[in-house]
Design an enzyme around this catalytic site. Structure first.
Site, mmCIF file in Angstrom:
data_model
loop_
_atom_site.group_PDB
_atom_site.id
_atom_site.type_symbol
_atom_site.label_atom_id
_atom_site.label_comp_id
_atom_site.label_asym_id
_atom_site.label_seq_id
_atom_site.Cartn_x
_atom_site.Cartn_y
_atom_site.Cartn_z
ATOM 1 N N GLY A 309 -2.784 -6.210 1.450
ATOM 2 C CA GLY A 309 -3.819 -5.195 1.244
ATOM 3 C C GLY A 309 -3.721 -4.626 -0.152
ATOM 4 O O GLY A 309 -3.351 -5.328 -1.096
ATOM 5 N N GLU A 310 -4.076 -3.371 -0.301
ATOM 6 C CA GLU A 310 -4.051 -2.589 -1.534
ATOM 7 C C GLU A 310 -4.788 -3.249 -2.694
ATOM 8 O O GLU A 310 -4.564 -2.932 -3.855
ATOM 9 C CB GLU A 310 -2.621 -2.219 -1.941
ATOM 10 C CG GLU A 310 -1.713 -3.330 -2.407
ATOM 11 C CD GLU A 310 -0.277 -2.884 -2.678
ATOM 12 O OE1 GLU A 310 0.293 -3.326 -3.698
ATOM 13 O OE2 GLU A 310 0.277 -2.104 -1.882
ATOM 14 N N GLY A 311 -5.703 -4.183 -2.408
ATOM 15 C CA GLY A 311 -6.471 -4.837 -3.458
ATOM 16 C C GLY A 311 -5.718 -5.925 -4.193
ATOM 17 O O GLY A 311 -6.214 -6.455 -5.195
#
Length: 344
Positions: A309-311
Site C-alpha cells: 500500500g502507501e502508494g
C-alpha cells in the site's frame, strides 16, 4: 495540503452530477501520437506497452508529445472502526505512526518517490476519529463521505503530469474487501486476504467481519456512493474524489494496490468509462486485487507480489511512464534517420 475545515460543503448528489459530465479523451492528440508511433525507428508494436502508455498519456494530457515532468504521489490516510475487531496484524495506532514516518521521509514510498523525482504529499483524514464499525452499521454518513471526496478533489493541483495514488489505514483492506463485495457481489471469502500478514485465524475473523458488514449495510448497496459511505473509509472516499478531480482536469492517474483500486472502482460502478484516464500500477499480492482487475478490465503494469500500500507500487511505475515519454519524444523517425521503412 488543503485544510479539511476549509473544504466547501458537498453532497453525494453533486458528486453524482459530476459523474454525469465526465470529459472524454483528447482524440486528436491521441491520434497524432499514434501516427508518430508508426513513424518511429522501430517495427510497429516493437516497444509493446511502452507505445500504448505513450499514446494513453497523449490522449489524457491533450498533447501529442506527452511528458512526465511533474509527477505527484498522493497518499491519503484514514482510521477505521473495524480495526478494533482484530482484522489486522497491527494495532490501530500504527496508522498515525506510519503517517509520522511518511512525514519524516522514513517509509518505502518516500524512497520510491525520491528516486523518480516525484512530489509526495500525505493527507491525514481525521485520524483521531475512526469511522464507524462496519460490522454494526455504516462507516460514514453521506455528508462525511461527500466531504472526504471533496477533500480528495481539492488535493489535485493544477499543472500535474500524472498523479500516483495510495493509502494508509489499519483495517482498510477489510473495508476494501467489504466494499468490493458490496459493489460486485460474490462471497466474503472471494475478496478477503491476509492484508498486513494475518494468520489463518485472523483471516477467518476478517471474513466474518466482512460478512457481518454486508448484512448490517445491505440497504446501502444499490448505489455505489452510498455503498462507499456504508463500507468504505475517509481515505478511500478521498481517493475516489482525487480520481474524479483528475478526470475533470484530464490528468492521468496511476492507481496503487487493492484498497486504492477498490476506491476507484466506486466510480467505475457509477460509469464504466470513469477510469479510462487511470492505469493500475501493479497487481497486489492481496488475492482480491486480481479478481477486481478482471472486473475492471485493467491490466496492471507490474506484478511484483507487493502488498504494502502507501502508494509504493504507483510510485514504482512512474519511471515506466517517463520511459514511454522518452522513447516517444526522443526517437528519430525513419525519415529523420535516413533508414528505409518497411518493405511494401
Amino acid at each position: 495540503m488543503p485544510d479539511q475545515s476549509s473544504v466547501p460543503a458537498a453532497t453525494l448528489t453533486e458528486i453524482r452530477d459530476l459523474l454525469k459530465r465526465l470529459p472524454g479523451p483528447d482524440l486528436e492528440a491521441g491520434s497524432a501520437a499514434e501516427v508518430r508511433q508508426r513513424e518511429l525507428l522501430k517495427p510497429p508494436g516493437a516497444l509493446g506497452r511502452l507505445e500504448e502508455i505513450a499514446v494513453w498519456l497523449a490522449t489524457w494530457q491533450g498533447r501529442a508529445h506527452p511528458r512526465i515532468e511533474r509527477p505527484h504521489v498522493a497518499v491519503f490516510a484514514g482510521s477505521h472502526g473495524v480495526a478494533s475487531r482484530g482484522v489486522s496484524a497491527y494495532p490501530p495506532e500504527v496508522t498515525q505512526q506510519m503517517v509520522g514516518a511518511f512525514v519524516n521521509g522514513l517509509a518505502a514510498v518516500n524512497q520510491l518517490a525520491a528516486e523518480t523525482d516525484a512530489d509526495l504529499r500525505v493527507y491525514e483524514m481525521a485520524l483521531e476519529l475512526p469511522t464507524g464499525d462496519i460490522t454494526q452499521g455504516p462507516a460514514m454518513g453521506e455528508e462525511d463521505t461527500a466531504h472526504a471526496m471533496a477533500y480528495g478533489m481539492m488535493a489535485i493541483e493544477e499543472g500535474l503530469d500524472v498523479v500516483a495514488l495510495g493509502e494508509m489505514g489499519i483495517g482498510n483492506t477489510t473495508a476494501a474487501a467489504a466494499l468490493a463485495c458490496g459493489l460486485f457481489g460474490g462471497a466474503a471469502e472471494d475478496w478477503v486476504g491476509p492484508g498486513t500478514g494475518l494468520d489463518a485465524q485472523g483471516e477467518r475473523r476478517k471474513v466474518e467481519a466482512v460478512s457481518k458488514a454486508l448484512q448490517a449495510n445491505a440497504g446501502a448497496l444499490s448505489d455505489p456512493l452510498t455503498a462507499l459511505a456504508a463500507l468504505g473509509g475517509r481515505e478511500l472516499a478521498a481517493i475516489a474524489g482525487a480520481v474524479l478531480a483528475c478526470r475533470i482536469a484530464r490528468v492521468p492517474v496511476l492507481l496503487d494496490g487493492y484498497a486504492c483500486s477498490v476506491a476507484a472502482a466506486v466510480l467505475h460502478k457509477a460509469d464504466p468509462r470513469a477510469l479510462d484516464h487511470c492505469l493500475v500500477a501493479h497487481c497486489s499480492a492481496e488475492p482480491g486485487h486480481a479478481r477486481l482487475l478482471q472486473l475492471l478490465d485493467k491490466r496492471p503494469l507490474l506484478d511484483f507480489a507487493m502488498r504494502l500500500g502507501e502508494g509504493s507500487g504507483a510510485a514504482l511505475a512512474v519511471p515506466l511512464l517517463k520511459a514511454a515519454c522518452a522513447v516517444h519524444n526522443g526517437m528519430a523517425t525513419f525519415a529523420e534517420a535516413g533508414v528505409s521503412g518497411r518493405a511494401q
